[in-house]
Design a protein around this motif. Sequence first.
Motif, PDB file in Angstrom:
ATOM      1  N   GLU A   3      -9.231   2.064  -3.951  1.00 18.12           N
ATOM      2  CA  GLU A   3     -10.690   2.175  -4.052  1.00 18.12           C
ATOM      3  C   GLU A   3     -11.385   1.242  -3.069  1.00 18.12           C
ATOM      4  OE1 GLU A   3     -11.386   1.551  -8.191  1.00 18.12           O
ATOM      5  OE2 GLU A   3     -10.998   3.661  -8.680  1.00 18.12           O
ATOM      6  N   ASP A   4     -10.598   0.470  -2.313  1.00 17.09           N
ATOM      7  CA  ASP A   4     -11.225  -0.527  -1.433  1.00 17.09           C
ATOM      8  C   ASP A   4     -11.255  -0.077   0.024  1.00 17.09           C
ATOM      9  OD1 ASP A   4      -8.576  -0.678  -0.785  1.00 17.09           O
ATOM     10  OD2 ASP A   4      -8.313  -2.787  -1.345  1.00 17.09           O
ATOM     11  N   GLY A   5     -10.967   1.207   0.265  1.00 15.38           N
ATOM     12  CA  GLY A   5     -11.102   1.735   1.612  1.00 15.38           C
ATOM     13  C   GLY A   5      -9.965   1.390   2.553  1.00 15.38           C
ATOM     14  N   ARG A   6      -8.888   0.844   2.037  1.00 18.09           N
ATOM     15  CA  ARG A   6      -7.787   0.528   2.943  1.00 18.09           C
ATOM     16  C   ARG A   6      -7.084   1.815   3.394  1.00 18.09           C
ATOM     17  NH1 ARG A   6      -4.010  -3.466   0.008  1.00 18.09           N
ATOM     18  NH2 ARG A   6      -5.854  -3.781  -1.239  1.00 18.09           N
ATOM     19  N   PRO A   7      -6.430   1.776   4.546  1.00 16.94           N
ATOM     20  CA  PRO A   7      -5.748   2.972   5.062  1.00 16.94           C
ATOM     21  C   PRO A   7      -4.410   3.193   4.339  1.00 16.94           C
ATOM     22  CG  PRO A   7      -5.402   1.128   6.550  1.00 16.94           C
ATOM     23  CD  PRO A   7      -6.306   0.624   5.453  1.00 16.94           C
ATOM     24  N   ASP A   8      -3.704   4.247   4.720  1.00 14.68           N
ATOM     25  CA  ASP A   8      -2.325   4.432   4.260  1.00 14.68           C
ATOM     26  C   ASP A   8      -1.594   3.111   4.527  1.00 14.68           C
ATOM     27  OD1 ASP A   8      -2.916   7.131   3.838  1.00 14.68           O
ATOM     28  OD2 ASP A   8      -2.336   7.658   5.885  1.00 14.68           O
ATOM     29  N   SER A   9      -0.828   2.642   3.556  1.00 16.61           N
ATOM     30  CA  SER A   9      -0.296   1.281   3.663  1.00 16.61           C
ATOM     31  C   SER A   9       1.188   1.219   3.345  1.00 16.61           C
ATOM     32  CB  SER A   9      -1.038   0.344   2.693  1.00 16.61           C
ATOM     33  OG  SER A   9      -2.411   0.294   3.011  1.00 16.61           O
ATOM     34  N   VAL A  10       1.850   0.228   3.935  1.00 15.49           N
ATOM     35  CA  VAL A  10       3.266   0.000   3.665  1.00 15.49           C
ATOM     36  C   VAL A  10       3.415  -1.310   2.897  1.00 15.49           C
ATOM     37  CG1 VAL A  10       3.621  -1.070   5.944  1.00 15.49           C
ATOM     38  CG2 VAL A  10       5.583  -0.152   4.691  1.00 15.49           C
ATOM     39  N   PHE A  11       4.312  -1.314   1.927  1.00 19.84           N
ATOM     40  CA  PHE A  11       4.561  -2.478   1.079  1.00 19.84           C
ATOM     41  C   PHE A  11       6.045  -2.822   1.186  1.00 19.84           C
ATOM     42  CE2 PHE A  11       0.888  -0.270  -0.423  1.00 19.84           C
ATOM     43  CZ  PHE A  11      -0.020  -1.287  -0.707  1.00 19.84           C
ATOM     44  N   ILE A  12       6.329  -3.972   1.800  1.00 19.45           N
ATOM     45  CA  ILE A  12       7.705  -4.368   2.092  1.00 19.45           C
ATOM     46  C   ILE A  12       8.138  -5.460   1.117  1.00 19.45           C
ATOM     47  CG2 ILE A  12       9.228  -5.271   3.904  1.00 19.45           C
ATOM     48  CD1 ILE A  12       6.932  -4.240   5.892  1.00 19.45           C
ATOM     49  N   ASN A  13       9.347  -5.361   0.609  1.00 22.08           N
ATOM     50  CA  ASN A  13       9.862  -6.296  -0.405  1.00 22.08           C
ATOM     51  C   ASN A  13       8.851  -6.515  -1.537  1.00 22.08           C
ATOM     52  OD1 ASN A  13      12.173  -6.567   1.161  1.00 22.08           O
ATOM     53  ND2 ASN A  13      11.443  -8.416   2.186  1.00 22.08           N
ATOM     54  N   PRO A  14       8.354  -5.433  -2.106  1.00 26.20           N
ATOM     55  CA  PRO A  14       7.307  -5.556  -3.129  1.00 26.20           C
ATOM     56  C   PRO A  14       7.859  -6.125  -4.431  1.00 26.20           C
ATOM     57  CG  PRO A  14       8.068  -3.299  -2.999  1.00 26.20           C
ATOM     58  CD  PRO A  14       8.754  -4.040  -1.885  1.00 26.20           C
ATOM     59  N   ALA A  15       6.996  -6.846  -5.142  1.00 23.54           N
ATOM     60  CA  ALA A  15       7.377  -7.394  -6.444  1.00 23.54           C
ATOM     61  C   ALA A  15       6.151  -7.466  -7.333  1.00 23.54           C
ATOM     62  CB  ALA A  15       7.972  -8.782  -6.278  1.00 23.54           C
ATOM     63  N   ILE A  16       6.356  -7.285  -8.622  1.00 23.97           N
ATOM     64  CA  ILE A  16       5.280  -7.485  -9.593  1.00 23.97           C
ATOM     65  C   ILE A  16       5.428  -8.901 -10.145  1.00 23.97           C
ATOM     66  CG2 ILE A  16       4.347  -6.791 -11.837  1.00 23.97           C
ATOM     67  CD1 ILE A  16       5.286  -3.917 -11.147  1.00 23.97           C
ATOM     68  N   LEU A  17       4.409  -9.715  -9.966  1.00 20.21           N
ATOM     69  CA  LEU A  17       4.442 -11.100 -10.442  1.00 20.21           C
ATOM     70  C   LEU A  17       3.981 -11.184 -11.882  1.00 20.21           C
ATOM     71  CD1 LEU A  17       2.867 -12.797  -7.292  1.00 20.21           C
ATOM     72  CD2 LEU A  17       5.293 -12.488  -7.823  1.00 20.21           C
ATOM     73  N   GLU A  18       3.067 -10.286 -12.244  1.00 19.74           N
ATOM     74  CA  GLU A  18       2.494 -10.336 -13.576  1.00 19.74           C
ATOM     75  C   GLU A  18       1.931  -8.965 -13.913  1.00 19.74           C
ATOM     76  OE1 GLU A  18      -0.653 -13.190 -13.727  1.00 19.74           O
ATOM     77  OE2 GLU A  18      -0.889 -13.032 -15.903  1.00 19.74           O
TER      78      GLU A  18
END
Length: 169
Positions: free
Chosen positions: A65-80
Motif C-alpha cells: 500500500e506504500d507504492g513500492r515497486p515489485d520487490s525482492v526479499f533476500i534471506n527474509p525472516a520474521i522477527l515478531e
Amino acid sequence: MILPVRIYGDPILRDVIPPVASHAEVLPYVRDMIETMYDDDGIGLSANQAGLRSRFFVIGKNAFEDGRPDSVFINPAILEAYEETWDFEEGCLSVPGIREWVVRPRTIRVRYTDETGTEREEVFTDYAARVFQHELDHLNGIFFTDRISPIRRALNKKKLKELAESQNK
Ligand code: ZN
C-alpha cells in the motif's frame, strides 16, 4: 524468461532453502522471477518455486500500500508476529486448483536484505504481511495447505495426492 513453476510433489518445495551469501548472487534471477510470477497471475513467488535453491522471494507491487515497486526479499525472516490474526482465502501457483482460507497474523516485523544489499527491518500488515508469510513458508518447505484445518486438509487430500502423482510421471 518464464521459468517453469514447480508443482506440489516436487521435492524442492519441501526443502528448507539455505541462505544466500551475497545479494549479488540472486540479482540475475530477479527479473525472470517477476516475469514468471506475472505470467502465472501470481502476487508472490519464492525461489524454490522456480527451481532455485536460494533463500529469496519476490512480491508484486500490488501487495503493497506504500507504492513500492515489485520487490525482492533476500534471506527474509520474521522477527515478531503480532497477536491479531485474520482469515483470507489463499491460492498458490504451485498448488493449482486449490484455494483455502488460512488464518495468519495480520502484522509482522521482518528483516531481509534488499536488492542493493542493504539489510532492512520493517513492519508489514494486511496483504503485504500475508504474502510475505506465504512466501517465507515456501522457503521452509511449507505449503498453505499445511496450515488449514484437519477437516479441510482431509477434503483436499485426494486432490493433493493427484497433484503430487502428476509430478512423478
Ligand atoms: Zn505459494
